[in-house]
Write an enzyme that holds these catalytic residues in place. Sequence first.
Site, mmCIF file in Angstrom:
data_model
loop_
_atom_site.group_PDB
_atom_site.id
_atom_site.type_symbol
_atom_site.label_atom_id
_atom_site.label_comp_id
_atom_site.label_asym_id
_atom_site.label_seq_id
_atom_site.Cartn_x
_atom_site.Cartn_y
_atom_site.Cartn_z
ATOM 1 N N ASP A 110 10.035 -7.016 -3.519
ATOM 2 C CA ASP A 110 8.733 -7.353 -2.796
ATOM 3 C C ASP A 110 8.559 -8.974 -2.978
ATOM 4 O O ASP A 110 8.757 -9.601 -3.900
ATOM 5 C CB ASP A 110 7.593 -6.623 -3.460
ATOM 6 N N THR A 147 6.199 2.809 12.769
ATOM 7 C CA THR A 147 4.751 3.213 13.186
ATOM 8 C C THR A 147 4.746 3.692 14.595
ATOM 9 O O THR A 147 5.731 3.600 15.250
ATOM 10 C CB THR A 147 4.221 1.900 13.253
ATOM 11 N N ASP A 148 3.615 4.501 14.822
ATOM 12 C CA ASP A 148 3.586 5.147 16.211
ATOM 13 C C ASP A 148 3.282 4.052 17.172
ATOM 14 O O ASP A 148 3.233 4.370 18.286
ATOM 15 C CB ASP A 148 2.318 6.158 16.288
ATOM 16 N N GLU A 149 2.687 2.677 16.865
ATOM 17 C CA GLU A 149 2.328 1.787 17.558
ATOM 18 C C GLU A 149 3.432 1.442 18.610
ATOM 19 O O GLU A 149 3.334 0.459 19.506
ATOM 20 C CB GLU A 149 1.820 0.416 16.961
ATOM 21 N N ARG A 158 -7.477 7.150 17.057
ATOM 22 C CA ARG A 158 -6.377 7.158 16.072
ATOM 23 C C ARG A 158 -6.008 8.632 15.541
ATOM 24 O O ARG A 158 -6.967 9.039 15.200
ATOM 25 C CB ARG A 158 -6.546 6.005 14.834
ATOM 26 N N TYR A 212 2.998 -7.395 16.705
ATOM 27 C CA TYR A 212 3.354 -6.393 15.699
ATOM 28 C C TYR A 212 4.327 -5.552 16.137
ATOM 29 O O TYR A 212 5.333 -5.030 15.591
ATOM 30 C CB TYR A 212 2.129 -6.193 14.671
ATOM 31 N N PHE A 257 0.886 -1.249 0.077
ATOM 32 C CA PHE A 257 0.025 0.102 -0.073
ATOM 33 C C PHE A 257 0.815 1.238 0.016
ATOM 34 O O PHE A 257 1.005 2.012 -0.764
ATOM 35 C CB PHE A 257 -1.092 -0.016 1.280
ATOM 36 N N ARG A 286 -10.322 -6.104 20.604
ATOM 37 C CA ARG A 286 -8.997 -6.870 20.385
ATOM 38 C C ARG A 286 -8.165 -7.270 21.466
ATOM 39 O O ARG A 286 -8.220 -6.292 22.515
ATOM 40 C CB ARG A 286 -8.306 -6.231 19.266
ATOM 41 N N ASN A 305 -2.145 5.220 8.348
ATOM 42 C CA ASN A 305 -2.541 5.585 6.865
ATOM 43 C C ASN A 305 -3.846 5.152 6.586
ATOM 44 O O ASN A 305 -4.405 4.133 6.731
ATOM 45 C CB ASN A 305 -1.369 4.989 6.048
ATOM 46 N N LYS A 355 8.359 -4.375 15.433
ATOM 47 C CA LYS A 355 8.644 -2.868 14.742
ATOM 48 C C LYS A 355 9.538 -2.287 15.643
ATOM 49 O O LYS A 355 10.676 -1.573 15.113
ATOM 50 C CB LYS A 355 7.427 -2.299 14.292
ATOM 51 N N LEU A 400 5.695 -10.369 -2.626
ATOM 52 C CA LEU A 400 4.206 -10.663 -2.941
ATOM 53 C C LEU A 400 3.813 -11.490 -2.007
ATOM 54 O O LEU A 400 3.122 -12.677 -2.418
ATOM 55 C CB LEU A 400 4.117 -11.160 -4.575
ATOM 56 N N THR A 401 3.628 -11.243 -0.730
ATOM 57 C CA THR A 401 2.719 -11.982 0.106
ATOM 58 C C THR A 401 1.137 -11.625 -0.242
ATOM 59 O O THR A 401 1.003 -10.785 -1.166
ATOM 60 C CB THR A 401 3.230 -11.720 1.697
ATOM 61 N N THR A 406 10.069 -11.509 9.445
ATOM 62 C CA THR A 406 10.274 -10.521 8.423
ATOM 63 C C THR A 406 10.818 -8.881 9.160
ATOM 64 O O THR A 406 11.617 -8.381 8.394
ATOM 65 C CB THR A 406 8.959 -10.267 7.576
#
Length: 324
Positions: free
Chosen positions: A33, A123-125, A211, A147, A11, A270, A177, A151, A35-36, A98
């Site tokens: 890439d 990422t902000d996460e 968010r 995740y 994306f 979640r 995003n 990161k 290509l997953t 990954t």
Amino acid sequence: MRILVTGGAGFIGSEYVRRRLSSDPSARITVLDKLTYSGVEANLAPVAEHPDHTFVHGDICDPDVVEQVMAGQDAVVHFAAESHVDRSIDGAEPFVRTNVMGTQVLLDAAHRHGVGRFVHVSTDEVYGSIGEGSWTEGWPLSPNSPYSASKAGSDLLALAYHRTHGLDVVVTRCSNNYGPYQFPEKVIPLFITNLLDGRTVPLYGDGRNIRDWLHVSDHCRGIELVLHGGRAGEVYHIGGGTELSNHKLTGLLLDAVGADWDRVERVPDRKGHDLRYSLDDSKIREQLGYTPQVTFTEGLAATVDWYRTHRSWWEPLKKRAELR
């Protein structure tokens, strides 16, 4: 400038590649890439025949492939990552492999080849959750999902290569995003496509989670500023300036497609769901002149319209990924 773009069929990566090739005649871009399921080569169709674009199907965890594509590059813009929080909760191994190991392979190769700049996109996460105020770049990392933990690990690894080896590394951390070509497992395209199909949408818990929303084109604009003007070893926040609760966002999406709240299905929250993200992006604004150019109102309307007119892009993806 010769640039290796990892995850360039995804994306955000494909937006960066399309924008850079259309605006910079000096750019020579190689996309790597795997290509997953979320990497879509069709995302690069507008530049597929561009003479300065080369696509390589390969894995950032493969040292041989990375060695080949790294040779001769002036810079790396590293987007490639497993990024869906729900999937990381179901199984963390692909995220660690990954996001951490793949980043290490890239950093090693960049160091060996003397690459001039390595932009690590994060990422902000990685900060966890914040009740009030906004995170600055020096805020302690406190990730809450597999995740975001992967990161955070890759961020620290990238910065360590700067401190240890002198590699010219800069790290960007962005807010959520949205925009065209986003894989329809993420909340905005999932809700849009479900609503366009007359289906329900799943709203986690009470919808209070907040968010900040950033149009993908503004994100890529910020990355360009950091690539060319950021200081080595620094972290830069790229924000959108529009904080919304998931409940408010859902209402806006319902309005955009003319649907009612009876199309919303309340689902259990979640695990470890962060309540609020908020980045202080004054550093990139003051030092590099960044400012978002796409308002959320116009960006969301354009995004809804894009998915409405690009069923041939997203319908096969949803079917393949068994998204509901």
